[in-house]
Write a protein that holds these residues in place. Structure first.
Motif, PDB file in Angstrom:
ATOM      1  N   SER A 166     -32.165 -56.101 -32.904  1.00  0.00           N
ATOM      2  CA  SER A 166     -33.139 -56.785 -33.799  1.00  0.00           C
ATOM      3  C   SER A 166     -32.082 -57.190 -35.189  1.00  0.00           C
ATOM      4  O   SER A 166     -31.172 -56.696 -35.370  1.00  0.00           O
ATOM      5  CB  SER A 166     -34.362 -56.087 -34.214  1.00  0.00           C
ATOM      6  OG  SER A 166     -33.905 -54.897 -34.753  1.00  0.00           O
ATOM      7  N   ASP A 167     -33.001 -58.029 -35.979  1.00  0.00           N
ATOM      8  CA  ASP A 167     -32.334 -58.316 -37.253  1.00  0.00           C
ATOM      9  C   ASP A 167     -32.156 -57.283 -38.117  1.00  0.00           C
ATOM     10  O   ASP A 167     -30.803 -57.039 -38.751  1.00  0.00           O
ATOM     11  CB  ASP A 167     -33.116 -59.227 -38.215  1.00  0.00           C
ATOM     12  CG  ASP A 167     -33.358 -60.692 -37.139  1.00  0.00           C
ATOM     13  OD1 ASP A 167     -32.472 -60.879 -36.423  1.00  0.00           O
ATOM     14  OD2 ASP A 167     -34.217 -61.321 -37.515  1.00  0.00           O
ATOM     15  N   GLN A 177     -27.823 -53.224 -40.236  1.00  0.00           N
ATOM     16  CA  GLN A 177     -27.038 -52.008 -40.282  1.00  0.00           C
ATOM     17  C   GLN A 177     -25.883 -51.560 -39.385  1.00  0.00           C
ATOM     18  O   GLN A 177     -25.396 -50.408 -39.742  1.00  0.00           O
ATOM     19  CB  GLN A 177     -28.284 -50.984 -40.013  1.00  0.00           C
ATOM     20  CG  GLN A 177     -29.499 -51.131 -41.039  1.00  0.00           C
ATOM     21  CD  GLN A 177     -30.626 -49.851 -40.815  1.00  0.00           C
ATOM     22  OE1 GLN A 177     -30.488 -49.130 -39.771  1.00  0.00           O
ATOM     23  NE2 GLN A 177     -31.992 -50.134 -41.530  1.00  0.00           N
ATOM     24  N   SER A 178     -25.461 -52.505 -38.488  1.00  0.00           N
ATOM     25  CA  SER A 178     -24.475 -52.138 -37.702  1.00  0.00           C
ATOM     26  C   SER A 178     -23.123 -52.557 -38.153  1.00  0.00           C
ATOM     27  O   SER A 178     -23.094 -53.427 -38.817  1.00  0.00           O
ATOM     28  CB  SER A 178     -24.792 -52.838 -36.308  1.00  0.00           C
ATOM     29  OG  SER A 178     -24.693 -54.108 -36.374  1.00  0.00           O
TER      30      SER A 178
END
Length: 356
Positions: A330-331, A336-337
């Motif tokens: 997801s966005d 966060q990745s």
């Protein structure tokens, strides 16, 4: 003497009165002997004359000609078959064989036969005074050869030369020495034998024709040609070295004939591969450029639609690839990745494709 006396006594006793024979008795016996006649003496002389006349008949064989001499001088030639000449001592006839091929040996002699007899296989002995000859390059070579000849003119053969065979022997030796003396030793030992034989035969024939010998040289054949025994080992070494040289040259030429076509073929293959690669790249680039220009043309017409279409086609290609690892986020999770690109896996996947 006692036996003769007794015999005389018996003869005297056999006569009347025992008297010895008188002179008259001897005269009577002589008269009887004179009156005695040999029976048929008149036939003896005609018979002798007939035999003398018949002695003039002679036969000429198919391979001969008849040469008639009259009082020792040439008179005429007769052909094959029965012929007649005035009997000896007026005329006589000789019948030489004009079709027989005869042979003379030079530089050697076949053991057990004279020089001019027909050839027979067997052991031979060398005659060095005839075989050793000086070449034009000041070398000595031993030449053994034979000459085959026949009679071409019976009159010249019988009357012009005292010893035709000996004349031919001298002419053959002189001709061969002249030809060998004008050439090199290599010609006599290797490839020049045929030319030497031809030149010797022609020179011999000219010499014999000048003498009007009546002989025709059929052939000259070189039998054994070699250096003198004292230096034959050195010549063998030279010949061996020449053979090695020829062998090396032949091997190099064979290697050349083998490697050059292969190199030319390999060069042609590489050139063709490079040309094909060039054509492939050029055509591929031209196709990509044409496709890009076509897409750009459509993109300029409807930028938003075209951009979305390209995005959807690209995503379709990626998602439809079963080998590609897919991770849907997801966005919020994406923000966060930490971006990570597995280059090692991409390289391992690409390696087999490049090998193929």
């Amino acid at each position: 003497m006692n036996w003769d006396w007794d015999k005389l006594q018996k003869q005297q006793q056999g006569r009347p009165g025992g008297k010895p024979p008188s002179f008259d008795d001897f005269q009577d016996q002589l008269d009887k002997l004179k009156k005695f006649k040999l029976p048929g003496w008149k036939l003896v002389i005609p018979l002798l004359i007939l035999l003398w006349i018949a002695s003039g008949f002679y036969i000429v064989e198919p391979d001969e000609v008849g040469v008639v001499k009259q009082f020792g001088k040439f008179n005429r030639i007769t052909t094959a078959g029965p012929n007649y000449h005035i009997p000896y001592p007026v005329e006589s006839v000789l019948t030489p064989k004009v079709t027989q091929i005869r042979r003379v040996e030079f530089g050697f002699r076949s053991v057990g036969r004279p020089v001019t007899q027909s050839f027979q296989q067997g052991v031979s002995r060398e005659v060095k005074e005839e075989s050793l000859m000086l070449t034009g390059d000041e070398n000595i070579v031993s030449v053994q050869f034979i000459v085959q000849y026949m009679i071409k003119d019976a009159e010249e053969y019988l009357f012009n030369v005292n010893d035709p065979e000996q004349t031919l022997a001298h002419a053959g030796e002189a001709a061969m020495r002249e030809v060998i003396g004008n050439g090199k030793i290599d010609d006599a030992l290797t490839t020049g034998k045929q030319e030497i034989q031809v030149q010797t035969r022609e020179l011999m024939q000219r010499i014999l024709d000048n003498y009007h010998s009546g002989l025709s040289v059929v052939a000259v054949q070189m039998q054994n040609v070699h250096p003198p025994d004292e230096v034959i080992e050195a010549f063998k070494d030279v010949a061996s070295a020449r053979e090695d040289k020829s062998r090396y040259i032949n091997e190099a030429e064979a290697y050349q004939r083998d490697i050059l076509p292969k190199a030319r073929g390999e060069a042609a293959r590489i050139t063709n591969s490079a040309q094909a690669y060039k054509e492939t790249k050029i055509l591929g680039a031209e196709g990509d450029a044409a496709r890009f220009l076509a897409v750009l043309k459509e993109y300029n017409k409807a930028k938003d639609i075209t951009r979305k279409r390209l995005y959807l086609e690209t995503m379709e290609t990626i998602l439809s690839n079963p080998d590609a690892e897919k991770l849907i986020m997801s966005d919020e999770a994406l923000k966060q990745s930490v971006p990570y690109l597995p280059l090692d896996k991409q390289l391992r996947r690409a390696a087999p494709k490049e090998g193929n």
